[in-house]
Design an enzyme around this catalytic site. Structure first.
Site, PDB file in Angstrom:
ATOM      1  N   ASP A 191       0.847  -1.196   0.000  1.00  0.00           N
ATOM      2  CA  ASP A 191       0.000   0.000   0.000  1.00  0.00           C
ATOM      3  C   ASP A 191       0.884   1.248   0.000  1.00  0.00           C
ATOM      4  O   ASP A 191       1.907   1.299   0.687  1.00  0.00           O
ATOM      5  CB  ASP A 191      -0.920  -0.007   1.235  1.00  0.00           C
ATOM      6  CG  ASP A 191      -2.058   0.984   1.102  1.00  0.00           C
ATOM      7  OD1 ASP A 191      -3.209   0.542   0.938  1.00  0.00           O
ATOM      8  OD2 ASP A 191      -1.796   2.215   1.148  1.00  0.00           O
ATOM      9  N   ILE A 192       0.488   2.244  -0.761  1.00  0.00           N
ATOM     10  CA  ILE A 192       1.286   3.468  -0.898  1.00  0.00           C
ATOM     11  C   ILE A 192       1.270   4.293   0.396  1.00  0.00           C
ATOM     12  O   ILE A 192       2.166   5.110   0.622  1.00  0.00           O
ATOM     13  CB  ILE A 192       0.753   4.305  -2.085  1.00  0.00           C
ATOM     14  CG1 ILE A 192       1.830   5.232  -2.621  1.00  0.00           C
ATOM     15  CG2 ILE A 192      -0.519   5.065  -1.722  1.00  0.00           C
ATOM     16  CD1 ILE A 192       1.478   5.863  -3.963  1.00  0.00           C
TER      17      ILE A 192
ATOM     18  N   ASN B 132     -12.847  -3.176   2.528  1.00  0.00           N
ATOM     19  CA  ASN B 132     -13.849  -2.122   2.607  1.00  0.00           C
ATOM     20  C   ASN B 132     -14.787  -2.256   1.418  1.00  0.00           C
ATOM     21  O   ASN B 132     -14.346  -2.434   0.287  1.00  0.00           O
ATOM     22  CB  ASN B 132     -13.168  -0.758   2.579  1.00  0.00           C
ATOM     23  CG  ASN B 132     -12.284  -0.534   3.786  1.00  0.00           C
ATOM     24  OD1 ASN B 132     -12.663  -0.867   4.903  1.00  0.00           O
ATOM     25  ND2 ASN B 132     -11.088  -0.010   3.568  1.00  0.00           N
TER      26      ASN B 132
ATOM     27  N   GLY C 185     -16.132   2.565   3.587  1.00  0.00           N
ATOM     28  CA  GLY C 185     -14.930   3.377   3.404  1.00  0.00           C
ATOM     29  C   GLY C 185     -14.102   2.980   2.194  1.00  0.00           C
ATOM     30  O   GLY C 185     -12.917   3.294   2.125  1.00  0.00           O
ATOM     31  N   GLN C 186     -14.727   2.310   1.217  1.00  0.00           N
ATOM     32  CA  GLN C 186     -13.980   1.899   0.028  1.00  0.00           C
ATOM     33  C   GLN C 186     -13.666   3.114  -0.846  1.00  0.00           C
ATOM     34  O   GLN C 186     -14.564   3.849  -1.236  1.00  0.00           O
ATOM     35  CB  GLN C 186     -14.785   0.876  -0.780  1.00  0.00           C
ATOM     36  CG  GLN C 186     -14.028   0.351  -1.996  1.00  0.00           C
ATOM     37  CD  GLN C 186     -14.803  -0.725  -2.760  1.00  0.00           C
ATOM     38  OE1 GLN C 186     -15.936  -1.064  -2.395  1.00  0.00           O
ATOM     39  NE2 GLN C 186     -14.199  -1.259  -3.796  1.00  0.00           N
TER      40      GLN C 186
ATOM     41  N   HIS D  73     -10.459  -5.405  -3.439  1.00  0.00           N
ATOM     42  CA  HIS D  73      -9.139  -5.661  -2.860  1.00  0.00           C
ATOM     43  C   HIS D  73      -9.294  -6.014  -1.396  1.00  0.00           C
ATOM     44  O   HIS D  73     -10.269  -5.617  -0.752  1.00  0.00           O
ATOM     45  CB  HIS D  73      -8.221  -4.446  -2.996  1.00  0.00           C
ATOM     46  CG  HIS D  73      -8.813  -3.169  -2.461  1.00  0.00           C
ATOM     47  ND1 HIS D  73      -9.737  -2.426  -3.174  1.00  0.00           N
ATOM     48  CD2 HIS D  73      -8.627  -2.510  -1.294  1.00  0.00           C
ATOM     49  CE1 HIS D  73     -10.073  -1.354  -2.471  1.00  0.00           C
ATOM     50  NE2 HIS D  73      -9.432  -1.406  -1.313  1.00  0.00           N
TER      51      HIS D  73
ATOM     52  N   HIS E 180      -6.954  -5.776   2.220  1.00  0.00           N
ATOM     53  CA  HIS E 180      -5.763  -5.277   2.883  1.00  0.00           C
ATOM     54  C   HIS E 180      -5.243  -6.387   3.792  1.00  0.00           C
ATOM     55  O   HIS E 180      -6.026  -7.036   4.495  1.00  0.00           O
ATOM     56  CB  HIS E 180      -6.104  -4.082   3.778  1.00  0.00           C
ATOM     57  CG  HIS E 180      -6.711  -2.908   3.078  1.00  0.00           C
ATOM     58  ND1 HIS E 180      -6.035  -1.737   2.857  1.00  0.00           N
ATOM     59  CD2 HIS E 180      -7.960  -2.722   2.552  1.00  0.00           C
ATOM     60  CE1 HIS E 180      -6.826  -0.866   2.247  1.00  0.00           C
ATOM     61  NE2 HIS E 180      -8.006  -1.447   2.046  1.00  0.00           N
TER      62      HIS E 180
HETATM   63  P1  5GP Z   1      -9.825   1.314   0.281  1.00  0.00           P
HETATM   64  O1  5GP Z   1     -10.115   2.514   1.123  1.00  0.00           O
HETATM   65  O2  5GP Z   1     -10.420   1.435  -1.090  1.00  0.00           O
HETATM   66  O3  5GP Z   1     -10.155   0.025   0.950  1.00  0.00           O
HETATM   67  O4  5GP Z   1      -8.259   1.261   0.145  1.00  0.00           O
HETATM   68  C1  5GP Z   1      -7.553   1.776  -0.922  1.00  0.00           C
HETATM   69  C2  5GP Z   1      -6.094   1.713  -0.576  1.00  0.00           C
HETATM   70  O5  5GP Z   1      -5.348   1.936  -1.760  1.00  0.00           O
HETATM   71  C3  5GP Z   1      -5.634   2.746   0.451  1.00  0.00           C
HETATM   72  O6  5GP Z   1      -5.058   2.085   1.574  1.00  0.00           O
HETATM   73  C4  5GP Z   1      -4.600   3.579  -0.321  1.00  0.00           C
HETATM   74  O7  5GP Z   1      -3.508   3.967   0.472  1.00  0.00           O
HETATM   75  C5  5GP Z   1      -4.190   2.641  -1.427  1.00  0.00           C
HETATM   76  N1  5GP Z   1      -3.751   3.303  -2.644  1.00  0.00           N
HETATM   77  C6  5GP Z   1      -4.377   4.330  -3.285  1.00  0.00           C
HETATM   78  N2  5GP Z   1      -3.707   4.680  -4.388  1.00  0.00           N
HETATM   79  C7  5GP Z   1      -2.634   3.854  -4.460  1.00  0.00           C
HETATM   80  C8  5GP Z   1      -1.565   3.731  -5.395  1.00  0.00           C
HETATM   81  O8  5GP Z   1      -1.461   4.446  -6.385  1.00  0.00           O
HETATM   82  N3  5GP Z   1      -0.646   2.753  -5.145  1.00  0.00           N
HETATM   83  C9  5GP Z   1      -0.733   1.935  -4.052  1.00  0.00           C
HETATM   84  N4  5GP Z   1       0.233   1.010  -3.897  1.00  0.00           N
HETATM   85  N5  5GP Z   1      -1.733   2.025  -3.151  1.00  0.00           N
HETATM   86  C10 5GP Z   1      -2.669   2.975  -3.353  1.00  0.00           C
END
Ligand code: 5GP
Length: 129
Positions: free
Chosen positions: A40-41, A98, A104-105, A111, A113
């Site tokens: 994750d970034i 999420n 909170g998606q 995906h 985590h």
């Molecule tokens: P969500 O909130 O959709 O469950 O999680 C999305 C995740 O994607 C977040 O933890 C966010 O930090 C990660 N993320 C968003 N953009 C990027 C990216 O460009 N590269 C990577 N490696 N992770 C990302």
């Protein structure tokens, strides 16, 4: 909305679609026929890895309803394998997905985590609405 699922249609311009196509760099740690895993970034734990299916699924709801048995099995085997290869099995880890606005998606490509590397506490802290 999709007529069959009531979910929004898949958006090929989402950031994980771009990562899958190699248009955006990522720190990949695993890939196979069904899944890709990368760091994750914006890590929320010492280990914070995302595992995504290669298929075009918006969310867990979409994936669980529409993916083939082979895709579902392959994806979850990859999740377990990635956690094992990260060395997290002994200490333990958390898997979280999420789904939708209240979940909170942020990225509309299904995906999970994987969090690990420290004691994570119980469940999820409350956030502002
Ligand atoms: P969500 O909130 O959709 O469950 O999680 C999305 C995740 O994607 C977040 O933890 C966010 O930090 C990660 N993320 C968003 N953009 C990027 C990216 O460009 N590269 C990577 N490696 N992770 C990302």
């Amino acid at each position: 909305m999709s007529a069959t699922t009531g979910l929004p249609p898949y958006d090929d311009s989402n950031i994980f679609a771009k990562i899958l196509r190699g248009e955006i760099p990522s720190r990949r740690i695993h890939e196979d026929d069904h899944a890709v895993a990368f760091h994750d970034i914006n890590p929320q734990a010492p280990v914070h890895v995302l595992v995504i299916p290669r298929g075009r699924y918006v969310s867990l709801a979409d994936f669980s309803a529409q993916a083939s048995d082979a895709e579902i099995a392959g994806f979850w085997r990859a999740v377990g394998r990635v956690a094992r290869e990260l060395g997290l099995e002994g200490s333990g880890y958390r898997v979280l997905s999420n789904m939708g606005p209240e979940g909170g998606q942020e990225v509309p490509h299904f995906h999970v985590h994987i969090f690990g590397g420290k004691r994570l506490g119980r469940m999820v802290p409350a956030t502002e609405r």
